[in-house]
Enzyme design. Structure first.
Site, mmCIF file in Angstrom:
data_model
loop_
_atom_site.group_PDB
_atom_site.id
_atom_site.type_symbol
_atom_site.label_atom_id
_atom_site.label_comp_id
_atom_site.label_asym_id
_atom_site.label_seq_id
_atom_site.Cartn_x
_atom_site.Cartn_y
_atom_site.Cartn_z
ATOM 1 N N ARG A 21 16.142 12.758 10.814
ATOM 2 C CA ARG A 21 16.288 11.854 9.667
ATOM 3 C C ARG A 21 17.735 11.779 9.183
ATOM 4 O O ARG A 21 18.345 12.813 8.928
ATOM 5 C CB ARG A 21 15.390 12.305 8.517
ATOM 6 C CG ARG A 21 13.917 12.136 8.808
ATOM 7 C CD ARG A 21 13.063 12.822 7.756
ATOM 8 N NE ARG A 21 11.759 13.163 8.297
ATOM 9 C CZ ARG A 21 10.676 12.400 8.155
ATOM 10 N NH1 ARG A 21 10.733 11.288 7.468
ATOM 11 N NH2 ARG A 21 9.530 12.768 8.700
ATOM 12 N N SER A 134 -11.457 14.249 4.421
ATOM 13 C CA SER A 134 -10.120 13.705 4.195
ATOM 14 C C SER A 134 -9.869 12.532 5.136
ATOM 15 O O SER A 134 -10.077 12.642 6.353
ATOM 16 C CB SER A 134 -9.121 14.848 4.451
ATOM 17 O OG SER A 134 -7.796 14.402 4.362
ATOM 18 N N SER A 186 0.325 3.683 2.250
ATOM 19 C CA SER A 186 1.710 3.256 2.071
ATOM 20 C C SER A 186 2.352 2.665 3.313
ATOM 21 O O SER A 186 3.269 1.872 3.201
ATOM 22 C CB SER A 186 2.559 4.413 1.562
ATOM 23 O OG SER A 186 2.801 5.326 2.600
ATOM 24 N N HIS A 214 0.454 4.408 -4.719
ATOM 25 C CA HIS A 214 1.070 3.117 -4.386
ATOM 26 C C HIS A 214 0.421 1.957 -5.129
ATOM 27 O O HIS A 214 0.571 0.801 -4.734
ATOM 28 C CB HIS A 214 1.054 2.879 -2.876
ATOM 29 C CG HIS A 214 1.933 3.843 -2.171
ATOM 30 N ND1 HIS A 214 3.304 3.695 -2.116
ATOM 31 C CD2 HIS A 214 1.656 5.020 -1.570
ATOM 32 C CE1 HIS A 214 3.830 4.725 -1.477
ATOM 33 N NE2 HIS A 214 2.859 5.553 -1.132
ATOM 34 N N LYS A 245 7.221 6.026 -8.712
ATOM 35 C CA LYS A 245 7.289 4.805 -7.894
ATOM 36 C C LYS A 245 7.197 3.586 -8.813
ATOM 37 O O LYS A 245 8.183 3.230 -9.430
ATOM 38 C CB LYS A 245 6.243 4.876 -6.787
ATOM 39 C CG LYS A 245 6.629 5.974 -5.765
ATOM 40 C CD LYS A 245 5.627 6.252 -4.668
ATOM 41 C CE LYS A 245 6.120 7.427 -3.816
ATOM 42 N NZ LYS A 245 5.140 7.894 -2.835
HETATM 43 C C1 LIG Z 1 5.014 9.395 -2.434
HETATM 44 C C2 LIG Z 1 3.572 9.804 -2.317
HETATM 45 C C3 LIG Z 1 3.083 10.926 -2.991
HETATM 46 C C4 LIG Z 1 3.981 11.861 -3.717
HETATM 47 O O1 LIG Z 1 4.409 11.354 -4.934
HETATM 48 P P1 LIG Z 1 5.841 11.799 -5.499
HETATM 49 O O2 LIG Z 1 5.751 11.531 -6.946
HETATM 50 O O3 LIG Z 1 6.860 10.994 -4.776
HETATM 51 O O4 LIG Z 1 5.991 13.263 -5.191
HETATM 52 C C5 LIG Z 1 1.721 11.174 -2.972
HETATM 53 N N1 LIG Z 1 0.869 10.375 -2.282
HETATM 54 C C6 LIG Z 1 1.312 9.307 -1.587
HETATM 55 C C7 LIG Z 1 0.337 8.476 -0.847
HETATM 56 C C8 LIG Z 1 2.677 8.997 -1.559
HETATM 57 O O5 LIG Z 1 3.118 7.977 -0.832
#
Ligand SMILES: *Cc1c(COP(=O)(O)O)cnc(C)c1O
Length: 403
Positions: A21, A134, A186, A214, A245
């Site tokens: 990365r 899951s 996502s 998301h 987010k």
């Molecule tokens: C980004 C993400 C998380 C983690 O959330 P953060 O607040 O960034 O730690 C949890 N679940 C999914 C599906 C994510 O994409």
């Protein structure tokens, strides 16, 4: 022992298979999102892959609340939640999140990752004989939390309720079960069959754990997510979300019954033994959640940008996955090509889209994941699609029709 050589050889392995990365060093300009200064390039670029989905990271209400709380309370929380770190803003934010999702209670964490890891790890680890079902595409934070719990795990095929039911059937009704899944996934941007999963949970006596990371801020009349949009919030045992987010700040949470939240608060090591979020962060997140409960303009703006981008891609035949969400994955299908396209978009055209390669997605499904926000204008979208078309033509890449 040469420890550094061991580390280095593992890293060489990543480089060899193209999964090493590289981070883009950016300086976001408050007030000018989605523009950011790119240090490697020495100039401004347009960011197309941010999870600040609605631009709330620069919203005046959020910044004002954070400035005020910073001046009022200082930099940090001063302790764990248990030992002097619970500030009024944490309590207010938890109340707001509980009310947002129509639940009795909510519990804050330092990130969404932690909220999944701690909650699943604690519940599945402490309920005797608990089984976790899951979804195959669940986020790493859920997978790690389940692993940490040492509970029995069954992975059901992605969004496949028949496979889920087959697996549920195999267990006695009277042992605890958790079905863990996401609303919007996502990388694909597809949405889980939430109602059908809740029906199965009722039928087999399981809890439901829904990651709405998301979706929060972006779907439903008040931005509570897909469950709100579909009128299903009351059917989920736990709704988990992030404040980092759509809400543009940082932090994570669960919303659930009072006993469940109290259980995680009381037994969750990763909650108990970690310094609380700075009060100014809680204040900023609170302002963001409250704002997005009453304003739909950002959600509508995002939907507008997403629809405009899809149409523009379709006009020139750039292949992307059609889905019901705001995530637009442009399929490339090759790790090196994906990286090269991303590089050229950046260096020649000033568009930044991080390539998404293995192990984030399976090999052969490498992609450019585009997340247009209400702040991406139609002109900016046209420029991006023009640039993509140039690259697709130069490299004679496959188009979805002969445009
Ligand atoms: C980004 C993400 C998380 C983690 O959330 P953060 O607040 O960034 O730690 C949890 N679940 C999914 C599906 C994510 O994409």
């Amino acid at each position: 022992m040469n420890y550094d050589a061991m580390f280095q050889s593992a890293l060489d392995g990543l480089r060899a298979d193209g999964s090493y990365r590289y981070f883009a060093e950016l300086e976001r300009h408050s007030g000018q999102f989605p523009k950011a200064y790119h240090y490697g390039l020495g100039r401004d670029v347009t960011v197309w892959c941010s999870n600040d989905y609605l631009g709330m990271g620069q919203h005046p209400d959020v910044l004002k609340a954070m400035h005020a709380a910073l001046d009022e309370t200082g930099a940090g929380a001063g302790g764990t939640r248990n030992i002097s770190g619970t500030n009024h803003y944490h309590v207010e934010l938890e109340k707001e999140l509980a009310s947002l999702h129509g639940k009795e209670s909510a519990l804050l964490f330092n990130s969404g990752y932690l909220s999944n890891w701690v909650t699943l790890g604690t519940i599945a680890g402490r309920l005797r004989d608990c089984v976790v079902l899951s979804d195959a595409l669940n986020h790493a934070s859920m997978i790690e939390g389940i692993r940490h719990s040492r509970a029995e795990k069954q992975i059901f095929r992605h969004n496949d309720v028949e496979d889920l039911e087959e697996r549920l059937k195999a267990f006695p009704r009277d042992i605890p079960k958790i079905i863990a899944f996401e609303s919007v996934y996502s990388m694909e941007g597809d949405i889980a069959p939430i109602e059908a999963i809740c029906d199965l949970a009722d039928k087999y006596g399981a809890m439901t754990y829904l990651d709405e990371v998301h979706a929060v801020g972006m779907y439903g009349d008040q931005g509570a997510g897909i469950a709100e949009k579909l009128g299903l919030s009351h059917r989920l045992t736990v709704i988990e979300g992030t404040l980092g987010k759509g809400y543009g700040v940082v932090g994570g949470y669960i919303a659930a019954s009072a006993p469940l939240c109290d259980f995680v608060r009381s037994f969750g090591s990763g909650f108990i033994f970690s310094t609380a979020l700075p009060p100014m962060v809680a204040a900023g997140a609170l302002a963001s959640v409250r704002y997005l409960r009453r304003s739909s303009a950002e959600r509508e703006g995002q939907q507008r940008a997403v629809a405009y981008l899809r149409d523009a891609l379709d006009r020139v035949g750039i292949p992307h996955i059609l889905n019901p969400s705001h995530i637009v994955p442009v399929m490339v299908g090759d790790a090196e090509l994906c990286r090269a396209l991303s590089d050229e978009l950046l260096k020649r055209f000033g568009h930044y889209i991080q390539p998404i390669n293995y192990p984030t997605v399976p090999r052969g499904t490498e992609r450019l994941r585009i997340t247009p926000t209400p702040l991406h204008s139609n002109e900016a979208i046209d420029e991006l699609v023009d640039a993509l078309l140039v690259l697709w033509q130069e490299r004679q890449l496959k188009r979805s029709h002969a445009a």
